[in-house]
Design a protein around this motif. Structure first.
Motif, mmCIF file in Angstrom:
data_model
loop_
_atom_site.group_PDB
_atom_site.id
_atom_site.type_symbol
_atom_site.label_atom_id
_atom_site.label_comp_id
_atom_site.label_asym_id
_atom_site.label_seq_id
_atom_site.Cartn_x
_atom_site.Cartn_y
_atom_site.Cartn_z
ATOM 1 N N VAL A 16 27.736 -11.912 -5.752
ATOM 2 C CA VAL A 16 28.429 -10.929 -6.581
ATOM 3 C C VAL A 16 29.521 -11.610 -7.396
ATOM 4 N N ARG A 17 30.109 -12.684 -6.875
ATOM 5 C CA ARG A 17 31.135 -13.390 -7.628
ATOM 6 C C ARG A 17 30.548 -14.103 -8.855
ATOM 7 N N GLN A 18 29.300 -14.517 -8.764
ATOM 8 C CA GLN A 18 28.654 -15.115 -9.928
ATOM 9 C C GLN A 18 28.419 -14.054 -10.999
ATOM 10 N N VAL A 19 28.039 -12.854 -10.576
ATOM 11 C CA VAL A 19 27.891 -11.744 -11.522
ATOM 12 C C VAL A 19 29.226 -11.487 -12.215
ATOM 13 N N LEU A 20 30.280 -11.438 -11.439
ATOM 14 C CA LEU A 20 31.620 -11.238 -11.988
ATOM 15 C C LEU A 20 31.950 -12.325 -13.012
ATOM 16 N N GLY A 21 31.610 -13.560 -12.686
ATOM 17 C CA GLY A 21 31.869 -14.680 -13.591
ATOM 18 C C GLY A 21 31.116 -14.569 -14.895
ATOM 19 N N TYR A 22 29.861 -14.115 -14.826
ATOM 20 C CA TYR A 22 29.071 -13.938 -16.042
ATOM 21 C C TYR A 22 29.759 -12.951 -16.990
ATOM 22 N N VAL A 23 30.262 -11.865 -16.427
ATOM 23 C CA VAL A 23 30.911 -10.845 -17.253
ATOM 24 C C VAL A 23 32.253 -11.353 -17.767
ATOM 25 N N ALA A 24 33.046 -11.954 -16.902
ATOM 26 C CA ALA A 24 34.375 -12.440 -17.287
ATOM 27 C C ALA A 24 34.299 -13.464 -18.413
ATOM 28 N N SER A 25 33.247 -14.277 -18.410
ATOM 29 C CA SER A 25 33.096 -15.315 -19.432
ATOM 30 C C SER A 25 32.518 -14.781 -20.736
ATOM 31 N N GLY A 26 32.020 -13.539 -20.706
ATOM 32 C CA GLY A 26 31.416 -12.963 -21.897
ATOM 33 C C GLY A 26 29.981 -13.389 -22.121
ATOM 34 N N ASN A 27 29.379 -14.035 -21.112
ATOM 35 C CA ASN A 27 27.990 -14.478 -21.246
ATOM 36 C C ASN A 27 26.992 -13.334 -21.130
ATOM 37 N N VAL A 28 27.451 -12.196 -20.640
ATOM 38 C CA VAL A 28 26.602 -10.998 -20.587
ATOM 39 C C VAL A 28 27.414 -9.823 -21.130
ATOM 40 N N ASP A 29 26.719 -8.750 -21.452
ATOM 41 C CA ASP A 29 27.386 -7.581 -22.019
ATOM 42 C C ASP A 29 28.000 -6.682 -20.956
ATOM 43 N N ALA A 30 27.427 -6.712 -19.753
ATOM 44 C CA ALA A 30 27.915 -5.842 -18.685
ATOM 45 C C ALA A 30 27.388 -6.348 -17.352
ATOM 46 N N GLY A 31 27.952 -5.822 -16.264
ATOM 47 C CA GLY A 31 27.492 -6.213 -14.942
ATOM 48 C C GLY A 31 27.860 -5.162 -13.916
ATOM 49 N N ILE A 32 27.188 -5.226 -12.780
ATOM 50 C CA ILE A 32 27.463 -4.293 -11.686
ATOM 51 C C ILE A 32 27.990 -5.089 -10.497
ATOM 52 N N VAL A 33 29.193 -4.710 -10.045
ATOM 53 C CA VAL A 33 29.848 -5.413 -8.943
ATOM 54 C C VAL A 33 30.565 -4.405 -8.057
ATOM 55 N N TRP A 34 31.160 -4.907 -6.987
ATOM 56 C CA TRP A 34 32.028 -4.083 -6.157
ATOM 57 C C TRP A 34 33.366 -3.883 -6.876
ATOM 58 N N ILE A 35 33.983 -2.744 -6.663
ATOM 59 C CA ILE A 35 35.300 -2.503 -7.241
ATOM 60 C C ILE A 35 36.295 -3.551 -6.756
ATOM 61 N N THR A 36 36.137 -4.006 -5.511
ATOM 62 C CA THR A 36 37.055 -5.002 -4.965
ATOM 63 C C THR A 36 36.927 -6.342 -5.683
ATOM 64 N N ASP A 37 35.729 -6.674 -6.163
ATOM 65 C CA ASP A 37 35.550 -7.907 -6.932
ATOM 66 C C ASP A 37 36.149 -7.757 -8.318
ATOM 67 N N ALA A 38 35.944 -6.606 -8.920
ATOM 68 C CA ALA A 38 36.484 -6.365 -10.258
ATOM 69 C C ALA A 38 37.998 -6.536 -10.272
ATOM 70 N N LYS A 39 38.640 -6.173 -9.166
ATOM 71 C CA LYS A 39 40.100 -6.262 -9.082
ATOM 72 C C LYS A 39 40.609 -7.694 -9.010
ATOM 73 N N THR A 40 39.722 -8.645 -8.759
ATOM 74 C CA THR A 40 40.161 -10.036 -8.644
ATOM 75 C C THR A 40 40.218 -10.738 -9.994
ATOM 76 N N SER A 41 39.757 -10.092 -11.062
ATOM 77 C CA SER A 41 39.717 -10.735 -12.378
ATOM 78 C C SER A 41 40.413 -9.882 -13.428
ATOM 79 N N ASP A 42 41.239 -10.538 -14.245
ATOM 80 C CA ASP A 42 41.871 -9.825 -15.363
ATOM 81 C C ASP A 42 41.090 -10.014 -16.655
ATOM 82 N N GLN A 43 39.888 -10.565 -16.535
ATOM 83 C CA GLN A 43 39.034 -10.792 -17.696
ATOM 84 C C GLN A 43 37.917 -9.757 -17.816
#
Length: 260
Positions: A177-204
């Motif tokens: 799930v952290r790799q999914v988060l990374g894909y979204v944070a870097s802008g390499n994908v348009d969207a992603g599905i993650v846990w709310i707790t993971d989303a809270k770890t990134s300001d990107q």
């Protein structure tokens, strides 16, 4: 009894008492090492819990092995030396239980989580799952359904919304799930599905939809002691601490909900 004999016997008694005390103290202070394999979504709270636990159990060393629950399950099935397993879904724990790899009466539901749709922080135009079918959406990141629980939940969500065929060619799979988060944070994908707790770890990234819980199976994180643990008493004690008020406070601080 002559005085010197009495003194001798007293000294011998003290000597053996001292030996017994030293032996008992050595056993009490004997270090114990625990390996905890856990879903990577729990990394932050478990690291804080480790610090709190080791203040109380100074003779216990805890090593975490974080990863995708499916990959961790396979490691355990292959004989990896693990004392405690925490999965991001019941499926992986069920598989281990069916093979008799869990220590009896140690499985418990630990926490629950919420699933969210995220986009890059500066993104515009996506505000819901339905927007993922728009032609301008080219890449959608989810966990690999074969090994990552968030990917399995994502498949359920798309199926229940009747979206699978419309978006399946756009899916990009992450190994965690952290790799999914990374894909979204870097802008390499348009969207992603993650846990709310993971989303809270990134300001990107930003959350654009809290996904309704009736669209997927209950998002439960179970925990259990493994039958092949060499330190079952210590493993039980650690798991018990995970249900303490102190640990619960830490879990909720990071956005998890305590399982009922």
């Amino acid at each position: 009894m002559k005085p010197y004999k009495k003194s001798f016997l007293t000294l011998m008694a003290l000597f053996f008492a001292t030996l017994a005390f030293v032996a008992t103290t050595a056993v009490a202070q004997q270090r114990v090492s625990l390996t905890v394999s856990s879903a990577i979504a729990l990394r932050e709270p478990l690291q804080e819990i480790k610090t709190a636990y080791q203040r109380q159990r100074t003779n216990t060393d805890i090593t975490y092995n974080f990863g995708a629950s499916g990959a961790l399950q396979q490691q355990i099935e292959s004989g990896a030396s693990v004392d405690v397993f925490i999965s991001a879904a019941p499926k992986q724990m069920n598989a281990l239980e069916s093979k008799g790899l869990l220590l009896d009466n140690t499985r418990r539901n630990l926490v629950t989580n919420r699933i969210v749709l995220i986009v890059p922080k500066a993104s515009q135009g996506i505000s819901s799952l339905q927007d993922l079918t728009k032609s301008q959406v080219k890449r959608i990141a989810i966990g690999n359904p074969k090994s990552v629980p968030i990917g399995q939940y994502s498949e359920e969500i798309f199926k229940n919304l009747g979206m699978t065929e419309k978006i399946k060619s756009r899916l990009v799979f992450g190994n965690t799930v952290r790799q999914v988060l990374g894909y979204v944070a870097s802008g390499n994908v348009d969207a992603g599905i993650v846990w709310i707790t993971d989303a809270k770890t990134s300001d990107q990234v930003k959350v654009v939809e809290m996904i309704a819980e009736n669209l997927h199976s209950p998002a439960i994180f179970p925990v259990a002691v493994l039958k092949n643990s060499q330190n079952t008493n210590a493993a039980r004690a650690y798991v018990q601490f995970l249900f303490s008020n102190q640990a619960k406070t830490i879990f909720t601080k990071y956005g998890f909900r305590i399982a009922s």
